[in-house]
Design a protein around this motif. Structure first.
Motif, PDB file in Angstrom:
ATOM      1  N   ALA A  22       0.824  -1.216   0.000  1.00 24.93           N
ATOM      2  CA  ALA A  22       0.000   0.000   0.000  1.00 24.93           C
ATOM      3  C   ALA A  22       0.855   1.262   0.000  1.00 24.93           C
ATOM      4  N   VAL A  23       0.438   2.224  -0.808  1.00 25.43           N
ATOM      5  CA  VAL A  23       1.029   3.569  -0.832  1.00 25.43           C
ATOM      6  C   VAL A  23      -0.111   4.574  -0.732  1.00 25.43           C
ATOM      7  N   ILE A  24      -0.024   5.476   0.217  1.00 30.02           N
ATOM      8  CA  ILE A  24      -1.045   6.507   0.419  1.00 30.02           C
ATOM      9  C   ILE A  24      -0.484   7.840  -0.050  1.00 30.02           C
ATOM     10  N   LEU A  25      -1.229   8.528  -0.932  1.00 30.39           N
ATOM     11  CA  LEU A  25      -0.812   9.815  -1.490  1.00 30.39           C
ATOM     12  C   LEU A  25      -1.541  10.942  -0.763  1.00 30.39           C
ATOM     13  N   ILE A  26      -0.788  11.933  -0.295  1.00 32.11           N
ATOM     14  CA  ILE A  26      -1.338  12.986   0.554  1.00 32.11           C
ATOM     15  C   ILE A  26      -1.205  14.337  -0.139  1.00 32.11           C
ATOM     16  N   ASP A  27      -2.358  14.941  -0.443  1.00 27.43           N
ATOM     17  CA  ASP A  27      -2.410  16.241  -1.115  1.00 27.43           C
ATOM     18  C   ASP A  27      -1.907  17.360  -0.210  1.00 27.43           C
ATOM     19  N   GLY A  28      -1.506  18.455  -0.858  1.00 36.65           N
ATOM     20  CA  GLY A  28      -1.176  19.676  -0.142  1.00 36.65           C
ATOM     21  C   GLY A  28      -2.398  20.563   0.024  1.00 36.65           C
ATOM     22  N   ALA A  29      -2.172  21.847   0.258  1.00 34.57           N
ATOM     23  CA  ALA A  29      -3.255  22.797   0.509  1.00 34.57           C
ATOM     24  C   ALA A  29      -4.228  22.828  -0.663  1.00 34.57           C
ATOM     25  N   LEU A  30      -5.516  22.805  -0.350  1.00 39.30           N
ATOM     26  CA  LEU A  30      -6.638  22.923  -1.281  1.00 39.30           C
ATOM     27  C   LEU A  30      -6.876  21.687  -2.132  1.00 39.30           C
ATOM     28  N   ALA A  84      -5.857  -0.552   4.666  1.00 40.53           N
ATOM     29  CA  ALA A  84      -4.915  -1.159   3.721  1.00 40.53           C
ATOM     30  C   ALA A  84      -4.213  -2.391   4.282  1.00 40.53           C
ATOM     31  N   GLY A  85      -4.534  -2.768   5.523  1.00 40.16           N
ATOM     32  CA  GLY A  85      -3.938  -3.975   6.088  1.00 40.16           C
ATOM     33  C   GLY A  85      -2.969  -3.753   7.228  1.00 40.16           C
ATOM     34  N   GLY A  86      -2.801  -2.492   7.662  1.00 42.22           N
ATOM     35  CA  GLY A  86      -2.008  -2.236   8.859  1.00 42.22           C
ATOM     36  C   GLY A  86      -0.660  -1.605   8.633  1.00 42.22           C
ATOM     37  N   GLU A  87      -0.231  -1.500   7.373  1.00 44.17           N
ATOM     38  CA  GLU A  87       1.022  -0.807   7.095  1.00 44.17           C
ATOM     39  C   GLU A  87       0.980  -0.241   5.681  1.00 44.17           C
ATOM     40  N   ALA A  88       1.738   0.826   5.475  1.00 42.90           N
ATOM     41  CA  ALA A  88       1.741   1.488   4.168  1.00 42.90           C
ATOM     42  C   ALA A  88       2.958   2.386   4.052  1.00 42.90           C
ATOM     43  N   CYS A  89       3.305   2.722   2.817  1.00 44.28           N
ATOM     44  CA  CYS A  89       4.255   3.795   2.540  1.00 44.28           C
ATOM     45  C   CYS A  89       3.452   5.079   2.350  1.00 44.28           C
ATOM     46  N   LEU A  90       4.044   6.203   2.696  1.00 46.62           N
ATOM     47  CA  LEU A  90       3.382   7.495   2.550  1.00 46.62           C
ATOM     48  C   LEU A  90       4.149   8.378   1.577  1.00 46.62           C
ATOM     49  N   TYR A  91       3.408   9.084   0.725  1.00 46.33           N
ATOM     50  CA  TYR A  91       3.969  10.141  -0.109  1.00 46.33           C
ATOM     51  C   TYR A  91       3.137  11.397   0.104  1.00 46.33           C
ATOM     52  N   GLY A  92       3.809  12.514   0.379  1.00 42.41           N
ATOM     53  CA  GLY A  92       3.117  13.787   0.530  1.00 42.41           C
ATOM     54  C   GLY A  92       3.812  14.867  -0.255  1.00 42.41           C
ATOM     55  N   ILE A  93       3.018  15.809  -0.764  1.00 39.88           N
ATOM     56  CA  ILE A  93       3.551  16.942  -1.515  1.00 39.88           C
ATOM     57  C   ILE A  93       3.212  18.238  -0.793  1.00 39.88           C
TER      58      ILE A  93
END
Length: 262
Positions: A22-30, A84-93
């Motif tokens: 799992a990889v979760i993508l995290i948006d910035g402002a707005l 996602a099953g208890g663990e993931a990688c995170l990406y944020g901008i």
């Protein structure tokens, strides 16, 4: 669309594509799923990973619960990790990268790897004072329900000349941005008190972390990325050639695949 329930009852709307870790993508402002900013990146990652894109609380199809604290947004990410099953990688901008860093610090081994693109920290004293002033003014205009003025404050904080604001208000995207302007304090909160580079926090994050910036972006983004990567015990810095703060998915996706797959 899928839904996850955060610890305070907030419903977090998300999409999921692909197969694999799992990889979760995290948006910035707005940012939200309605804008589609993360769609090309999710598509580029989906042959390798299960990719989750979501509406941060108070945006799009996610609900919100007051009072807000940064911990609530971290709980939102934890709820998605659990889905996602208890663990993931995170990406944020941008400010989403700052949120990803805070979440990793809090969630421990639930986060396997962390990737950040241009978290907008800045150790320049003028920039730090500008963020303090912005937070104060933002609270005042939002308390009066002036979401358009809140959006204008944000635009000027990130470099728009005041004389260009009226033209920006005529843009087709303005109503969509204004609709989520009440969440701007959430992004400001992720940057800490004054937006200085959080080297002490970074030093407590053991997971492999990639900090990226674009060669065509603001110079302070490179200074920040280098400082942050040096502070991280397992930090790595990379500059993406030709990229600005609006990084292209076709350049970013291969860098993330290589990092998350290693």
């Amino acid at each position: 669309m899928k839904q996850a329930q955060s610890a305070d009852g907030t419903i977090i709307a998300y999409d999921q594509i692909g197969n694999g870790p799992a990889v979760i993508l995290i948006d910035g402002a707005l940012g939200s799923r309605a804008f589609g900013f993360m769609v090309p990146l999710a598509a580029g990652l989906s042959p390798h990973f299960t990719v989750i894109t979501y509406d941060r609380r108070g945006r799009g199809e996610s609900t919100d619960t007051q009072p807000f604290t940064l911990e609530r947004e971290i709980e939102d990410i934890e709820a998605l990790i659990n889905e996602a099953g208890g663990e993931a990688c995170l990406y944020g901008i941008s400010s989403g990268a700052a949120l990803a860093l805070e979440a990793t610090l809090k969630l421990g081994d639930k986060v396997k790897k962390l990737a950040l693109y241009e978290p907008p920290y800045n150790d320049d004293e003028a920039a730090r004072q500008a963020l303090r002033n912005y937070k104060k003014q933002l609270a005042e205009v939002l308390a009066e329900g002036r979401k358009g003025d809140a959006l204008g404050l944000f635009m000027m904080l990130v470099g728009m000349p005041p004389e260009h604001l009226e033209g920006a208000r005529q843009q087709p995207m303005w109503p969509m941005w204004e609709a989520v302007a009440h969440t701007l304090p959430y992004d400001a909160g992720a940057l800490g008190e004054d937006g200085s580079v959080p080297t002490e926090k970074a030093a407590r994050i053991p997971v492999p972390t990639l900090v990226m910036d674009g060669s065509a972006s603001f110079p302070f983004m490179n200074t920040t990325a280098v400082a942050l990567a040096k502070a991280l015990p397992n930090g790595e810095h990379r500059t993406l050639e030709g990229q600005t703060h609006e990084v292209e998915a076709k350049v970013l996706a291969p860098a993330l695949v290589k990092f998350f797959d290693t």
